[in-house]
Motif scaffolding. Structure first.
Motif, PDB file in Angstrom:
ATOM      1  N   ASP A 168       2.480  -2.504  -2.328  1.00 48.79           N
ATOM      2  CA  ASP A 168       1.744  -1.553  -3.164  1.00 48.79           C
ATOM      3  C   ASP A 168       2.228  -1.632  -4.614  1.00 48.79           C
ATOM      4  O   ASP A 168       1.438  -1.592  -5.555  1.00 48.79           O
ATOM      5  CB  ASP A 168       1.886  -0.122  -2.636  1.00 48.79           C
ATOM      6  CG  ASP A 168       1.163   0.082  -1.314  1.00 48.79           C
ATOM      7  OD1 ASP A 168       0.243  -0.708  -0.996  1.00 48.79           O
ATOM      8  OD2 ASP A 168       1.514   1.035  -0.588  1.00 48.79           O
ATOM      9  N   HIS A 169       3.541  -1.762  -4.786  1.00 49.07           N
ATOM     10  CA  HIS A 169       4.128  -1.892  -6.130  1.00 49.07           C
ATOM     11  C   HIS A 169       3.640  -3.170  -6.813  1.00 49.07           C
ATOM     12  O   HIS A 169       3.252  -3.135  -7.980  1.00 49.07           O
ATOM     13  CB  HIS A 169       5.658  -1.880  -6.030  1.00 49.07           C
ATOM     14  CG  HIS A 169       6.355  -2.216  -7.303  1.00 49.07           C
ATOM     15  ND1 HIS A 169       6.390  -1.361  -8.387  1.00 49.07           N
ATOM     16  CD2 HIS A 169       7.046  -3.324  -7.667  1.00 49.07           C
ATOM     17  CE1 HIS A 169       7.069  -1.933  -9.365  1.00 49.07           C
ATOM     18  NE2 HIS A 169       7.478  -3.115  -8.956  1.00 49.07           N
ATOM     19  N   ASN A 185       4.306  -2.133  12.612  1.00 49.24           N
ATOM     20  CA  ASN A 185       5.323  -1.355  11.901  1.00 49.24           C
ATOM     21  C   ASN A 185       6.088  -0.438  12.858  1.00 49.24           C
ATOM     22  O   ASN A 185       6.041   0.792  12.741  1.00 49.24           O
ATOM     23  CB  ASN A 185       4.634  -0.552  10.789  1.00 49.24           C
ATOM     24  CG  ASN A 185       5.613   0.030   9.816  1.00 49.24           C
ATOM     25  OD1 ASN A 185       6.712  -0.473   9.644  1.00 49.24           O
ATOM     26  ND2 ASN A 185       5.208   1.116   9.170  1.00 49.24           N
ATOM     27  N   ALA A 193       5.455  -0.633   0.834  1.00 52.55           N
ATOM     28  CA  ALA A 193       5.628   0.017  -0.466  1.00 52.55           C
ATOM     29  C   ALA A 193       5.814  -1.032  -1.558  1.00 52.55           C
ATOM     30  O   ALA A 193       5.282  -0.893  -2.667  1.00 52.55           O
ATOM     31  CB  ALA A 193       6.826   0.972  -0.421  1.00 52.55           C
ATOM     32  N   PHE A 194       6.539  -2.097  -1.250  1.00 54.04           N
ATOM     33  CA  PHE A 194       6.724  -3.177  -2.226  1.00 54.04           C
ATOM     34  C   PHE A 194       5.402  -3.877  -2.524  1.00 54.04           C
ATOM     35  O   PHE A 194       5.095  -4.182  -3.685  1.00 54.04           O
ATOM     36  CB  PHE A 194       7.760  -4.174  -1.717  1.00 54.04           C
ATOM     37  CG  PHE A 194       7.999  -5.310  -2.673  1.00 54.04           C
ATOM     38  CD1 PHE A 194       8.620  -5.088  -3.896  1.00 54.04           C
ATOM     39  CD2 PHE A 194       7.590  -6.591  -2.351  1.00 54.04           C
ATOM     40  CE1 PHE A 194       8.829  -6.131  -4.784  1.00 54.04           C
ATOM     41  CE2 PHE A 194       7.794  -7.641  -3.233  1.00 54.04           C
ATOM     42  CZ  PHE A 194       8.418  -7.409  -4.459  1.00 54.04           C
ATOM     43  N   GLY A 233       8.897   2.232  11.635  1.00 54.40           N
ATOM     44  CA  GLY A 233       8.907   2.131  10.183  1.00 54.40           C
ATOM     45  C   GLY A 233       9.508   0.853   9.636  1.00 54.40           C
ATOM     46  O   GLY A 233       9.827   0.766   8.445  1.00 54.40           O
ATOM     47  N   TYR A 291       8.405  -1.993   8.695  1.00 54.94           N
ATOM     48  CA  TYR A 291       7.745  -2.618   7.541  1.00 54.94           C
ATOM     49  C   TYR A 291       7.341  -1.620   6.450  1.00 54.94           C
ATOM     50  O   TYR A 291       6.673  -2.008   5.487  1.00 54.94           O
ATOM     51  CB  TYR A 291       6.513  -3.410   8.001  1.00 54.94           C
ATOM     52  CG  TYR A 291       6.869  -4.722   8.662  1.00 54.94           C
ATOM     53  CD1 TYR A 291       7.454  -5.743   7.938  1.00 54.94           C
ATOM     54  CD2 TYR A 291       6.615  -4.942  10.016  1.00 54.94           C
ATOM     55  CE1 TYR A 291       7.790  -6.955   8.528  1.00 54.94           C
ATOM     56  CE2 TYR A 291       6.943  -6.147  10.613  1.00 54.94           C
ATOM     57  CZ  TYR A 291       7.530  -7.150   9.871  1.00 54.94           C
ATOM     58  OH  TYR A 291       7.861  -8.341  10.464  1.00 54.94           O
ATOM     59  N   SER A 292       7.737  -0.373   6.545  1.00 55.26           N
ATOM     60  CA  SER A 292       7.322   0.626   5.556  1.00 55.26           C
ATOM     61  C   SER A 292       7.779   0.277   4.141  1.00 55.26           C
ATOM     62  O   SER A 292       7.015   0.414   3.179  1.00 55.26           O
ATOM     63  CB  SER A 292       7.845   2.007   5.942  1.00 55.26           C
ATOM     64  OG  SER A 292       7.223   2.426   7.150  1.00 55.26           O
ATOM     65  N   HIS A 293       9.017  -0.188   3.990  1.00 51.16           N
ATOM     66  CA  HIS A 293       9.504  -0.558   2.656  1.00 51.16           C
ATOM     67  C   HIS A 293       8.770  -1.789   2.128  1.00 51.16           C
ATOM     68  O   HIS A 293       8.485  -1.875   0.924  1.00 51.16           O
ATOM     69  CB  HIS A 293      11.008  -0.809   2.681  1.00 51.16           C
ATOM     70  CG  HIS A 293      11.812   0.428   2.948  1.00 51.16           C
ATOM     71  ND1 HIS A 293      11.923   1.453   2.044  1.00 51.16           N
ATOM     72  CD2 HIS A 293      12.534   0.792   4.028  1.00 51.16           C
ATOM     73  CE1 HIS A 293      12.679   2.410   2.550  1.00 51.16           C
ATOM     74  NE2 HIS A 293      13.055   2.042   3.761  1.00 51.16           N
ATOM     75  N   LEU A 294       8.453  -2.709   3.004  1.00 45.84           N
ATOM     76  CA  LEU A 294       7.702  -3.891   2.580  1.00 45.84           C
ATOM     77  C   LEU A 294       6.314  -3.488   2.098  1.00 45.84           C
ATOM     78  O   LEU A 294       5.829  -3.987   1.078  1.00 45.84           O
ATOM     79  CB  LEU A 294       7.592  -4.906   3.724  1.00 45.84           C
ATOM     80  CG  LEU A 294       6.758  -6.139   3.431  1.00 45.84           C
ATOM     81  CD1 LEU A 294       7.341  -6.943   2.270  1.00 45.84           C
ATOM     82  CD2 LEU A 294       6.648  -7.003   4.675  1.00 45.84           C
TER      83      LEU A 294
END
Length: 189
Positions: free
Chosen positions: A147-148, A134, A144-145, A137, A139-142
């Motif tokens: 986790d969602h 990462n 979070a996705f 950052g 891959y941070s949004h990935l």
């Protein structure tokens, strides 16, 4: 751990940190006597990780489809370049050759390759560790996705734990070596 497959972009991206991470990963793999398995290209992060591994005395195995070989994007200095018929054969051979997987920043191809080996692990077809590097950052949004999707009931928590995420090359290599799959995951033999 003898070989690690690295999935990464055929572009360099806009941040110098991406290329620096690719070079550091290639160098550390060579120094640790871990062979690099990658897509066989000479451009972008792919070329950077391979060049660094070669520069530091590492062994590099490139796996490239015929169409990309014909387009002359294959790395010319590889000691072991394997030309396959298509992307399906490329992914299968890279997975077969490797003991673990790392994804550096990349695009559609990187995501697709990474998620395929992740799905194979979820199905119990292998128990090889894999991680996302990462950098800055990326891959941070990935994450979070993911986790969602776990919270929404589409990924089981035990399967979400399969993804190792680090922003540091040395740390991700250490965690891959020490990886033990969650007890609840059943592996097909």
């Amino acid at each position: 751990m003898k070989r690690i497959a690295v999935y990464c972009g055929s572009n360099k991206g806009i941040r110098p940190e991406y290329i620096a991470a690719a070079e550091q990963l290639g160098a550390l793999l060579a120094q640790a006597k871990i062979e690099l398995v990658y897509g066989g290209g000479m451009v972008g992060l792919m070329g950077a990780v391979a060049d660094a591994a070669l520069k530091h005395g590492g062994h590099v195995i490139g796996v490239i489809p015929e169409k990309l070989f014909i387009k002359e994007v294959a790395h010319e200095k590889l000691p072991d370049l394997r030309v396959v018929k298509n992307m399906h054969e490329r992914k299968a051979l890279m997975a077969e050759l490797s003991d673990a997987f790392i994804a550096l920043p990349g695009g559609y191809g990187t995501f697709e390759e990474f998620f395929e080996v992740l799905a194979w692990s979820q199905l119990g077809w292998h128990q090889k560790p894999f991680g996302l590097l990462n950098i800055s950052g990326f891959y941070s949004h990935l994450m979070a996705f993911l986790d969602h999707t776990t919270a929404e009931g589409f990924i089981r928590p035990k399967h979400r734990e399969l993804v190792i995420v680090e922003d540091n090359v040395e740390k991700i290599l250490h965690r891959l070596k020490d990886f033990r799959p969650p007890n609840e995951v059943k592996w097909v033999k």
